[in-house]
Design an enzyme around this catalytic site. Structure first.
Site, short mmCIF file in Angstrom:
data_model
loop_
_atom_site.label_atom_id
_atom_site.label_comp_id
_atom_site.label_asym_id
_atom_site.label_seq_id
_atom_site.Cartn_x
_atom_site.Cartn_y
_atom_site.Cartn_z
N ARG A 223 13.24 -54.43 10.55
CA ARG A 223 11.65 -53.91 9.99
C ARG A 223 10.99 -53.83 11.50
NH1 ARG A 223 13.76 -51.34 7.20
NH2 ARG A 223 13.74 -51.01 4.73
N HIS A 271 12.55 -44.70 12.50
CA HIS A 271 12.93 -44.67 11.37
C HIS A 271 14.09 -44.09 10.68
CE1 HIS A 271 12.41 -47.75 8.17
NE2 HIS A 271 13.28 -47.83 7.54
#
Ligand code: NDP
Ligand code: OXD
Length: 308
Positions: A223, A271
């Site tokens: 993350r 992502h």
């Protein structure tokens, strides 16, 4: 009884087909069409709706569409409702592909060659063998173990770091705060596959970078908030790190003008290291619903105390 899906609609349409075939007793709804909220027993979301407990009084299970659950405020979900994260073979396979690609690109200096090409410079660099490049993976869970399994086959000396002790054939295993320093000191390419929790937030910091061998490469697939962005820029510009490959950022999409966009030694992807695959993920969710109904343990049940 109904199932509410709140995520990417194309996958949702496929889940609707599979649910109709495999679980016709469950009405399937795709957000924002929620039907009667009192009938919602199952909710699957990437970004969860607000006020879950008040809106859906008969909710029995919450599924995360992804492997991570950091997007959920677990304190807002009543304790009797289990939260289940995504464990499905398509998501794992995608991560293994991406991590392998990134590690091989780092190992074979592709970022440097990309810069050299733009400068019209023909400049070979020494080619190192896999046996001389040490890989370290932060996180030895579903993703980390699958990635380590694949990288080991190339002949890279591989190590993993986790919270609790693990044993994996052919992998040097380190655990906990006390194992972190030795793990980092032997990691020429560091791959982050940790979940985001209060303990791991900001872990990719100046302090950590300084424990890596000079010239190390960072690959962050966890993350964005694992990373201290200023510390990364300092480590790259001070030449302690040679490159970074980032699939995740603190703010997504990365804001216009952010220094990462143009940095010659940063490679960015939006992502997409891996994505939950429609068919295999629907199978995983249906299987967990069956397990829940039969009182069996569910696969990917989140431990609320650990936060992953
Ligand atoms: P798991 O829960 O299976 O594994 C997590 C691992 O991290 C475990 O080995 C765990 O240790 C370790 N860990 C957790 N906290 C700590 C800590 N404080 N110190 C040391 N180790 C710790 O998760 P997954 O492997 O399925 O996924 C990991 C993450 O990957 C996700 O949470 C998500 O953030 C990211 N991800 C990113 C994607 C992308 O496209 N970029 C796609 C999918 C996932 P232990 O084994 O001891 O419990
Ligand atoms: C996940 C992700 O957690 O895609 O699955 O990031």
């Amino acid at each position: 009884m109904s199932f509410l899906y709140k995520s990417e609609p194309v996958r949702g349409a496929r889940w609707a087909e599979l649910f109709a075939a495999r679980a016709p007793d469950i009405d399937f709804h795709i957000w924002p069409s929620i039907g009667d909220p009192a009938k919602v027993r199952y909710l699957a979301a990437w970004q969860p709706p607000e006020n879950i407990a008040e809106t859906f009084p008969n909710l029995e299970l919450v599924f995360s569409i992804g492997a991570g659950v950091d997007q959920f405020d677990l304190s807002q979900i009543p304790a009797h409702i289990p939260v289940v994260r995504m464990i499905e073979p398509g998501l794992v396979a995608g991560m293994v592909e991406y991590a392998t690609l990134a590690v091989l690109a780092a190992h074979r200096d592709w970022l440097t060659y990309a810069v050299q090409q733009r400068e019209e410079r023909w400049q070979p660099m020494p080619v190192r063998t896999a046996g001389t490049r040490r890989i370290g993976v932060l996180g030895m869970g579903t993703m980390g173990q699958a990635v380590l399994d694949k990288l080991r086959d190339f002949g890279f000396p591989c190590a993993g770091w986790s919270r609790t002790e693990h044993r994996l054939p052919g992998i040097e295993c380190f655990a906990g705060e006390q194992g972190l320093g030795d793990f980092l000191a032997r990691s020429d390419i560091l791959v982050c596959l940790l979940p985001l929790t209060p303990e791991t937030r900001g872990i990719l910091s100046r302090k950590l970078f300084l424990q890596l061998p000079p010239g190390a490469v960072l690959i962050n697939l966890g993350r964005g908030d694992h990373l201290n962005e200023d510390d990364l820029l300092d480590a790259l510009d001070g030449d302690h790190l040679s490159a970074a490959m980032l699939d995740v950022c603190s703010i997504e999409p990365l804001p216009e003008g952010h220094p990462f966009w143009q940095h010659p030694r940063i490679m960015l992807t939006p992502h997409i290291a891996s994505v939950t695959q429609p068919d295999t993920s629907a199978e995983a969710v249906l299987d967990n619903i069956r397990r829940h109904r039969e009182g069996l343990p569910m696969v990917g049940l989140v431990d609320r105390v650990r936060g992953y």
